[in-house]
Design a protein around this motif. Structure first.
Motif, mmCIF file in Angstrom:
data_model
loop_
_atom_site.group_PDB
_atom_site.id
_atom_site.type_symbol
_atom_site.label_atom_id
_atom_site.label_comp_id
_atom_site.label_asym_id
_atom_site.label_seq_id
_atom_site.Cartn_x
_atom_site.Cartn_y
_atom_site.Cartn_z
ATOM 1 N N LEU A 129 0.855 -1.201 0.000
ATOM 2 C CA LEU A 129 0.000 0.000 0.000
ATOM 3 C C LEU A 129 0.885 1.243 0.000
ATOM 4 O O LEU A 129 1.729 1.412 0.868
ATOM 5 N N LEU A 154 -1.083 7.364 -0.499
ATOM 6 C CA LEU A 154 -2.541 7.233 -0.469
ATOM 7 C C LEU A 154 -3.073 7.593 0.911
ATOM 8 O O LEU A 154 -4.104 8.258 1.047
ATOM 9 N N ILE A 155 -2.335 7.148 1.946
ATOM 10 C CA ILE A 155 -2.761 7.465 3.304
ATOM 11 C C ILE A 155 -2.601 8.970 3.558
ATOM 12 O O ILE A 155 -3.489 9.625 4.110
ATOM 13 N N GLY A 202 -5.330 10.798 2.012
ATOM 14 C CA GLY A 202 -6.532 10.670 2.828
ATOM 15 C C GLY A 202 -6.570 11.718 3.925
ATOM 16 O O GLY A 202 -7.597 12.360 4.149
ATOM 17 N N ILE A 215 -9.854 6.620 7.379
ATOM 18 C CA ILE A 215 -8.792 6.184 6.469
ATOM 19 C C ILE A 215 -8.559 4.688 6.604
ATOM 20 O O ILE A 215 -8.419 3.976 5.616
ATOM 21 N N GLU A 258 -11.580 3.094 4.853
ATOM 22 C CA GLU A 258 -11.794 3.259 3.419
ATOM 23 C C GLU A 258 -10.557 3.064 2.564
ATOM 24 O O GLU A 258 -10.666 2.881 1.350
ATOM 25 N N ILE A 259 -9.370 3.132 3.173
ATOM 26 C CA ILE A 259 -8.163 2.933 2.365
ATOM 27 C C ILE A 259 -7.402 1.691 2.791
ATOM 28 O O ILE A 259 -7.152 0.801 1.978
ATOM 29 N N HIS A 267 -7.551 -2.229 0.910
ATOM 30 C CA HIS A 267 -6.313 -2.645 0.253
ATOM 31 C C HIS A 267 -5.784 -3.947 0.832
ATOM 32 O O HIS A 267 -5.227 -4.786 0.113
#
Lengths: 281, 287
Positions: B178, B182-183, B186, B196, B199-200, B204
């Motif tokens: 991951l 991306l985090i 977020g 986070i 949803e992330i 993943h």
């Protein structure tokens, strides 16, 4: 929550405390087993009666150490023989499987791949009993038809090897396939262009590339074979491998000899495990 | 000529796989199913029927044990996930370089050691004269020896311990892949830690969660040592019943039926887990 995101100090510290606790939980049983191998008492429990090497080197009952305890030494040898057979067989079949699944496209490939993965999700005890039932049925049929005895199909070391082989092969296949997938096939083509035969190219170029993975798979197979219990328990005959012998002792009541054996097992497993990791790189 | 040769090579590669799968996996399980359908009606006389399965459903002890094994295994899987996820996240996202390798190795080492040794360690810790009981007496928390062994909590401790690795490793692998940005994105968009995570991070990590859960569930369901040694004589675990039918009572027909029921249950739950999460066996297990 990643390193670039600032977090409150209490959160960071409680997270660290949790991770520390977790690793204590992981280490606790193993450390305990090792420590009690040196307790000068006939039970592996507190109070601590002082330090002794008796559980390794003792020669007089009730303090016969591992190195003088014949049944245990014998079961270690049996485990070793089984492990070598299982490891050899599963690496050979695993290598063939890797070439088949990575290099060939054929009808039914997906089905075979799923079948190949199945041993991962069949409980070990069920693999054991199904092989036990199947081989006994064959033995009975053959004996009725010929009047001869087929000891190899009765519970015993051959069945133990086959039982362990049946699921360890899957692991060997996965380890070796992973490496074969990384192989740059232009190297093999170059060998072919230079006049090598197909088999010659595989032997001179591909197999040396695969060798570390094959060795890693062999080491993992030895580890898994040595520690397997469920499948072995159902197929074992009169010659018991180490885990089964230790289990029988544990049921009768344990002495620190078992701790001493365990300590040796921990050391050997850790070394073999690290070796397999180094080889896989 | 060339194609004939490669055909031969293909069949030479195919042969070991087919021999292995047919003689050690497929035929034994088919055979076991047929044996489970045999009802003993006299000495060496059998009839085909579902009598063995009827025995299972008519004897509360049997199906209670079956349900208990399933329930305990599911609980153990959940606990392993809850305990292991923060650890995997810590290793994958909050450590770098050497620290990461060291922590990862520290997770691996206990599991190279025989399950018997690990269970033995827990016995020494938890038994009445064991380390925990003595420690509690020493600090004065309790007045006499306490028995921590031979109950469901002990079994659960052992099950979670035994399968922890198989949860942590797939989780670390998926979380590693991951991308940190991306985090960060977020957070930039105003997400809270919780949203986070939901949803992330979790979506993943789904393949890792599923494969971890499947393996842990299978290992718990098929476990024999932990329930027998930590749960004591009265602890009922379905593999124990199978062992008794086969080795103690020599009733292979009933034992095979039990084996098939356990296999059916495990396949069903694995199938459901894959369906609900939209994963496939090849993707999650054939890493």
């Amino acid at each position: 929550m990643i390193t670039t995101i600032p977090q409150s100090a209490p959160f960071r510290w409680s997270y660290r405390a949790y991770v520390t606790l977790f690793f204590i939980y992981l280490a606790l049983p193993l450390v305990t087993v090792c420590v009690f191998a040196f307790n000068d008492s006939v039970f592996p429990s507190l109070p601590w009666d002082g330090f002794t090497w008796d559980w390794f080197f003792g020669t007089e009952a009730p303090r016969i150490g591992v190195f003088h305890e014949r049944p245990i030494l014998r079961s270690i040898v049996i485990s070793g023989v089984v492990a070598i057979w299982v490891s050899g067989l599963s690496v050979i079949v695993g290598t063939c499987n890797a070439f088949l699944f990575v290099r060939h496209d054929f009808r039914g490939k997906n089905l075979l791949y799923i079948l190949m993965l199945l041993p991962l999700i069949i409980p070990g005890i069920i693999l054991g009993i199904s092989i036990l039932v199947f081989s006994s049925t064959i033995a009975n049929t053959l004996e009725e038809a010929t009047g001869l005895w087929f000891d190899g199909l009765r519970p015993g070391l051959i069945l133990v090897v086959l039982g362990q082989f049946s699921f360890i092969t899957t692991f060997a296949t996965l380890v070796i396939s992973a490496r074969l997938q990384k192989f740059d096939s232009s190297l093999e083509e170059a060998a072919l262009n230079l006049g090598a035969t197909k088999w010659g190219a595989i032997r001179q170029v591909t197999l040396p590339f695969l060798l570390p993975a094959m060795l890693a798979a062999a080491v993992v197979a030895v580890l898994m074979s040595f520690e397997n219990f469920n499948t072995t328990l159902m197929l074992v005959g009169s010659d018991a491998p180490l885990t089964v012998t230790m289990f029988d002792r544990l049921k009768l009541g344990s002495t620190p000899v078992l701790n001493a054996v365990s300590l040796l097992l921990i050391v050997v497993s850790a070394v073999l495990g690290l070796l397999s990791l180094l080889l896989k790189r | 000529m060339r194609s004939d040769k490669s055909k031969l090579g293909f069949f030479l590669l195919l042969a070991p796989l087919l021999i292995w799968l047919t003689t050690l996996i497929v035929l034994p399980h088919v055979g076991m199913f047929f044996v489970s359908l045999q009802e003993k009606v006299g000495i060496r006389q059998y009839e085909t029927s579902f009598a063995n399965y009827a025995v299972f459903f008519n004897e509360p002890l049997y199906w209670n044990t079956f349900a208990r094994t399933a329930y305990m295994s599911i609980t153990a899987t959940f606990l392993t996930l809850i305990i292991g996820f923060p650890i995997a996240y810590y290793i994958a996202k909050l450590t770098r370089g050497r620290a990461k390798t060291t922590l990862f190795l520290m997770c691996l080492i206990p599991f190279w050691v025989s399950e018997l040794v690990r269970t033995f360690g827990w016995m020494i810790l938890l038994r009445e004269t064991g380390v925990l009981s003595s420690f509690l007496q020493y600090i004065g928390a309790v007045s006499g020896p306490v028995e921590f062994l031979y109950n469901d909590a002990a079994i659960m401790t052992g099950l979670v311990y035994t399968s922890m690795l198989f949860m942590v490793v797939p989780l670390v692998t998926t979380l590693d892949s991951l991308d940190d940005s991306l985090i960060e994105a977020g957070y930039d968009l105003g997400g809270s830690s919780l949203s986070i995570l939901r949803e992330i991070v979790i979506p993943h990590a789904m393949p890792g969660i599923v494969s971890g859960c499947i393996v842990v569930f299978m290992l718990s369901l098929g476990n024999y040592l932990t329930p027998i040694l930590l749960g004591g004589k009265d602890s009922l675990w379905f593999t124990g019943l199978i062992y008794n039918q086969f080795i103690t009572r020599f009733n292979w027909e009933l034992g095979s039926a039990f084996g098939f029921l356990l296999l059916g249950l495990s396949s069903l739950i694995v199938f459901l887990a894959l369906k609900i999460s939209g994963q496939s066996l090849g993707k999650t297990m054939g890493r």
